[in-house]
Write a protein that holds these residues in place. Sequence first.
Motif, PDB file in Angstrom:
ATOM      1  N   VAL A 104     -24.069 -19.777 -57.088  1.00  0.00           N
ATOM      2  CA  VAL A 104     -25.001 -20.886 -57.272  1.00  0.00           C
ATOM      3  C   VAL A 104     -24.256 -22.206 -57.147  1.00  0.00           C
ATOM      4  CG1 VAL A 104     -26.606 -19.614 -58.735  1.00  0.00           C
ATOM      5  CG2 VAL A 104     -24.731 -20.878 -59.791  1.00  0.00           C
ATOM      6  N   ALA A 105     -24.948 -23.203 -56.642  1.00  0.00           N
ATOM      7  CA  ALA A 105     -24.490 -24.584 -56.697  1.00  0.00           C
ATOM      8  C   ALA A 105     -25.237 -25.218 -57.863  1.00  0.00           C
ATOM      9  CB  ALA A 105     -24.786 -25.301 -55.387  1.00  0.00           C
ATOM     10  N   LEU A 106     -24.543 -25.409 -58.966  1.00  0.00           N
ATOM     11  CA  LEU A 106     -25.156 -25.832 -60.224  1.00  0.00           C
ATOM     12  C   LEU A 106     -25.142 -27.349 -60.339  1.00  0.00           C
ATOM     13  CD1 LEU A 106     -26.234 -25.485 -63.107  1.00  0.00           C
ATOM     14  CD2 LEU A 106     -23.896 -24.947 -63.840  1.00  0.00           C
ATOM     15  N   THR A 107     -26.320 -27.968 -60.222  1.00  0.00           N
ATOM     16  CA  THR A 107     -26.447 -29.399 -60.418  1.00  0.00           C
ATOM     17  C   THR A 107     -26.593 -29.685 -61.910  1.00  0.00           C
ATOM     18  OG1 THR A 107     -27.458 -29.786 -58.256  1.00  0.00           O
ATOM     19  CG2 THR A 107     -27.839 -31.451 -59.948  1.00  0.00           C
ATOM     20  N   LEU A 108     -25.624 -30.392 -62.479  1.00  0.00           N
ATOM     21  CA  LEU A 108     -25.702 -30.777 -63.887  1.00  0.00           C
ATOM     22  C   LEU A 108     -26.828 -31.792 -64.049  1.00  0.00           C
ATOM     23  CD1 LEU A 108     -21.887 -31.255 -64.598  1.00  0.00           C
ATOM     24  CD2 LEU A 108     -23.273 -29.171 -64.853  1.00  0.00           C
ATOM     25  N   ASP A 109     -27.790 -31.477 -64.897  1.00  0.00           N
ATOM     26  CA  ASP A 109     -28.969 -32.332 -65.030  1.00  0.00           C
ATOM     27  C   ASP A 109     -29.535 -32.183 -66.433  1.00  0.00           C
ATOM     28  OD1 ASP A 109     -30.957 -34.109 -64.317  1.00  0.00           O
ATOM     29  OD2 ASP A 109     -31.524 -33.044 -62.492  1.00  0.00           O
ATOM     30  N   HIS A 110     -30.555 -32.958 -66.749  1.00  0.00           N
ATOM     31  CA  HIS A 110     -31.098 -32.958 -68.108  1.00  0.00           C
ATOM     32  C   HIS A 110     -31.636 -31.599 -68.525  1.00  0.00           C
ATOM     33  CE1 HIS A 110     -35.296 -32.995 -66.672  1.00  0.00           C
ATOM     34  NE2 HIS A 110     -34.817 -33.720 -65.695  1.00  0.00           N
ATOM     35  N   ASP A 111     -32.102 -30.794 -67.564  1.00  0.00           N
ATOM     36  CA  ASP A 111     -32.660 -29.485 -67.901  1.00  0.00           C
ATOM     37  C   ASP A 111     -31.758 -28.326 -67.485  1.00  0.00           C
ATOM     38  OD1 ASP A 111     -33.018 -30.012 -65.247  1.00  0.00           O
ATOM     39  OD2 ASP A 111     -35.059 -29.264 -65.122  1.00  0.00           O
TER      40      ASP A 111
END
Length: 288
Positions: free
Chosen positions: A41-48
Amino acid sequence: MTARPALDPTALRFGYGTNGFANHRLTDALAVLADLGYHGVALTLDHDHLDPFAPELARRVAAVAGRLSALGLGVVVETGARYLLDPWHKHAPTLLHDDPALRIEFLRRAVRIGADLGAEAVSFWAGVRPPEVPAEVARDRLVAGCATVCAEAEAAGVPLGFEPEPGMLVEDIAGWRWLRDALGAPPRFGITLDIGHCRCLEPAPVPDCVAAVAEHLVNVQIDDMRRGVHEHLEFGTGEIDFPPVLRALADAGYRGLVAVELPRHSHAAPAVAARSLDFLRTAAKGGG
């Protein structure tokens, strides 16, 4: 969980970006992608999805690391969250703004999270130059900010993948080369190559773009696109001939993730992810 086929060590490893699963809990998104047969996975750090500024970060990172390990998923960390740092302005602040401190702190945290997750790379970009900031000032700010991030990455032992992004201060491979030279060619400063972006604006054919940066390639995003239009499209709806592109990646000896980048398709994420993997597997065999 559906058993995934054993991976040939010379084969490409396909992943999917969590920014295309914005309506899913992260744990659910990871399970869906593993069930479909993705290898990372390419994990985008985000609020959720693993908010780097929320409380109990260490505990949450450890939980995600355990989940990735249990599912057998590789990971790269992406930092393109739209409104994580400023609820009013997309992607602000960037490294080019008058006060880039929050962006720099975000990137430093991303590097440390990447180290704790065993990430294959941490990806980031320049940002769009604010109109009130002269180009020379913006370039100086970018170099200074990247130098700080490079120092963090060197200390953490994490590769960086800097992504040329259409419309940003560094939007093409030539711009990435300029930035790398300006930084003194740090050993951990690689490139994130978005295959769609190559079709959008690079002068060379997409497979040639892959070959041109092969020795520096640490992260690949993949999507379809049309010339001159920065719109991430599902495979088969743009202009890219994918079998030669995937062959170029394989010939280059690239063994990192090749992650589908469809950030506007969360409304149908499981179905789009399934179609995308089927397409890529066929294209990797020479079909399309």
